[in-house]
Design a protein around this motif. Structure first.
Motif, mmCIF file in Angstrom:
data_model
loop_
_atom_site.group_PDB
_atom_site.id
_atom_site.type_symbol
_atom_site.label_atom_id
_atom_site.label_comp_id
_atom_site.label_asym_id
_atom_site.label_seq_id
_atom_site.Cartn_x
_atom_site.Cartn_y
_atom_site.Cartn_z
ATOM 1 N N CYS A 49 0.883 -1.204 -0.001
ATOM 2 C CA CYS A 49 0.113 -0.045 -0.068
ATOM 3 C C CYS A 49 0.792 1.283 0.024
ATOM 4 O O CYS A 49 0.584 2.116 0.602
ATOM 5 C CB CYS A 49 -0.976 0.228 1.017
ATOM 6 S SG CYS A 49 -2.024 -1.211 1.292
ATOM 7 N N LYS A 142 -9.916 6.210 0.575
ATOM 8 C CA LYS A 142 -9.583 4.515 0.563
ATOM 9 C C LYS A 142 -8.237 4.464 1.411
ATOM 10 O O LYS A 142 -7.173 5.028 1.016
ATOM 11 C CB LYS A 142 -9.580 4.154 -0.815
ATOM 12 C CG LYS A 142 -8.989 2.562 -0.951
ATOM 13 C CD LYS A 142 -10.092 1.895 -1.759
ATOM 14 C CE LYS A 142 -9.622 0.553 -2.152
ATOM 15 N NZ LYS A 142 -9.324 0.001 -0.602
ATOM 16 N N LEU A 143 -8.378 3.606 2.498
ATOM 17 C CA LEU A 143 -7.387 3.506 3.371
ATOM 18 C C LEU A 143 -6.625 1.975 3.059
ATOM 19 O O LEU A 143 -7.144 1.418 2.279
ATOM 20 C CB LEU A 143 -8.026 3.474 4.750
ATOM 21 C CG LEU A 143 -8.557 4.643 5.244
ATOM 22 C CD1 LEU A 143 -8.946 4.848 6.669
ATOM 23 C CD2 LEU A 143 -7.594 6.081 5.100
ATOM 24 N N ALA A 144 -5.419 1.975 3.501
ATOM 25 C CA ALA A 144 -4.558 1.100 3.291
ATOM 26 C C ALA A 144 -5.043 -0.318 4.012
ATOM 27 O O ALA A 144 -5.841 -0.165 4.963
ATOM 28 C CB ALA A 144 -3.191 1.253 3.648
ATOM 29 N N PHE A 145 -4.893 -1.433 3.485
ATOM 30 C CA PHE A 145 -5.261 -2.611 3.986
ATOM 31 C C PHE A 145 -6.825 -2.736 4.138
ATOM 32 O O PHE A 145 -7.463 -2.180 3.359
ATOM 33 C CB PHE A 145 -4.632 -2.859 5.441
ATOM 34 C CG PHE A 145 -2.873 -2.702 5.505
ATOM 35 C CD1 PHE A 145 -2.228 -3.896 4.625
ATOM 36 C CD2 PHE A 145 -2.536 -1.758 6.014
ATOM 37 C CE1 PHE A 145 -0.938 -3.663 4.452
ATOM 38 C CE2 PHE A 145 -0.955 -1.648 5.976
ATOM 39 C CZ PHE A 145 -0.411 -2.686 5.383
ATOM 40 N N ASP A 146 -7.264 -3.101 5.308
ATOM 41 C CA ASP A 146 -8.578 -3.140 5.704
ATOM 42 C C ASP A 146 -9.014 -1.994 6.624
ATOM 43 O O ASP A 146 -10.076 -2.096 7.394
ATOM 44 C CB ASP A 146 -9.217 -4.489 6.112
ATOM 45 C CG ASP A 146 -8.180 -4.973 7.456
ATOM 46 O OD1 ASP A 146 -7.194 -4.205 7.850
ATOM 47 O OD2 ASP A 146 -8.701 -5.996 7.740
ATOM 48 N N MET B 1 -6.321 -6.356 -3.033
ATOM 49 C CA MET B 1 -4.879 -6.015 -2.486
ATOM 50 C C MET B 1 -3.878 -7.128 -2.311
ATOM 51 O O MET B 1 -3.050 -6.914 -2.832
ATOM 52 C CB MET B 1 -5.359 -5.323 -1.088
ATOM 53 C CG MET B 1 -4.102 -4.706 -0.432
ATOM 54 S SD MET B 1 -4.646 -4.097 1.173
ATOM 55 C CE MET B 1 -5.850 -2.928 0.708
#
Lengths: 244, 244
Positions: A49, A142-146, B1
């Motif tokens: 990310c 939109k954030l990194a990972f979950d 991802m």
DNA sequence: TTAATAGTGTCTATGAGACAGTATCAA
DNA sequence: TTGATACTGTCTCATAGACACTATTAA
């Protein structure tokens, strides 16, 4: 139960281990809006990310962190310098797909800190750090990972607990006034709260101590209060709920 | 991802990883008492806490478990054969000292299942398995690892949520009657509940569907009910609280 | 008919919500 | 004196809790 004379890692473990991380959702109220602290992941590396905004966190350091909460406090202190905020475990998210590096599980905490001129600190692994309007992030970012899912869960937990606890008091420096506390409720809940009912509710819950009059946000000074017990919020017997 | 073409474990990870486990606190009501499922750890091996009673659980299997909840469901099914109970994440406990084998973190779930003649299954790593009266365990039993602390937290969470949710419905097979449901509340809360108030509260929350009269626990049949939505409990606007 | 439990009606006190009013400060 | 906000009083209404009452079944 633990015997410290043994090596920390027994060599007979041959099965693959998931990664263990800790993330912290740090809330504050700034400019009459609920805000969350995000860090930007490095853009020019082989980390996952790259360039995306994320919750502050990272791998557990088994040498430095004695337990999960200590790890969370460390990460929070590294970003904000805050030592003793309100900190509560939110939950954990783990699975095969959430991190491209492999099966990982993160333990998530959420913290409330007063929103004043905090000097935010960039970490070794974060190019940038800042406060973001929560609703704007949930809507657009939109954030990194979950981390989008995690932030959503944290906001839901916060808003739901604010309906029946004294949590918003941890968003203020002491001493604070009842009108200031009411403002915190209104910002988090995003609706007006009746003044009279609010006051009787707060005062009858018996969790505030008077500290004498302080200059509030208006001409007339207001009574200042501090928490009788900073270890956790008070639970009210009913929720705030406007009559329909 | 996640990119499935990459290897599951990147070889460049050189720092030590904590162990990751999942434990499940499985509650039921049997003989008018709240009971918890415990397994006995093998007594003749080099496993930690030999012979001690413990919550069912164990290491995450990164090959079989797609995420934490799936892992919890697997462990619950292995012990009870129950497929779709009420399952909720309780929290996580992790640190350097809780397992003599090294730094470990466990993700804990709690489940509610109807207390009928369930055939309990011994697992590969458990010599014995059985139901135990919760209060007796909390008072007298010393559980393996930090499972005593975890069980205490689970019971507190359960009792507290029962005050303002429809959780006890998940302790019953459908269809159930209102007197049976009331009994579940009384057993978990360990105090009598007023019948009239209980009925109006349950019926006005609109989470029950009539299924026709069924033979209850008395001469006179009672209306049978099932849950409109089994995905989670309903939250009441106030707690149960007897007037003092 | 009786025993037992299912289910209902009714009274009352509490307290939240709404809102109007009073008090106290700075300018 | 004025404006702004801190703080209080009061009315009303929803509802939980308490408890007595009626209904319906098996034996």
């Amino acid at each position: 139960m633990a015997s410290k004379t043994q090596p920390r890692r027994t060599p007979k473990v041959t099965f693959p281990l998931p990664f263990t991380t800790v993330d912290v959702v740090i809330f504050t109220v700034l400019d009459e809006a609920l805000q969350v602290l995000l860090v930007q992941r490095p853009g020019t590396s082989d980390d996952p990310c790259p360039g995306a905004w994320a919750l502050p966190g990272g791998f557990v350091d088994v040498g430095r962190d004695r337990d999960l909460e200590a790890c969370a406090r460390r990460k929070l202190f590294e970003k904000t310098g805050v030592v003793s905020p309100y900190l509560e475990q939110l939950g954990s998210w783990g699975g095969a797909e959430r991190d491209p590096r492999g099966w990982s599980a993160t333990h998530v905490y959420f913290a409330l800190i007063p929103g004043q001129g905090l000097p935010l600190a960039k970490g070794a692994n974060a190019t940038e750090v800042g406060w973001f309007d929560v609703d704007a992030v949930l809507r657009r970012q939109k954030l990194a990972f979950d981390h989008g899912v995690i932030l959503k869960a944290a906001v839901e937990r916060l808003r739901s607990k604010v309906e029946y606890t004294s949590l918003p008091a941890f968003l203020l420096d002491e001493p604070f006034t009842l009108p200031q506390l009411q403002k915190m409720y209104e910002v988090v809940l995003d609706r007006p709260v009746d003044k009279s009912g609010f006051r009787t509710r707060m005062l009858s819950a018996d969790f505030l101590e008077e500290t004498g009059y302080v200059a509030g946000d208006s001409n007339r000074p207001a009574m200042g209060y501090q928490l009788r017990d900073r270890s956790g919020p008070v639970v009210f017997p009913r929720t705030f709920s406007p009559r329909q």
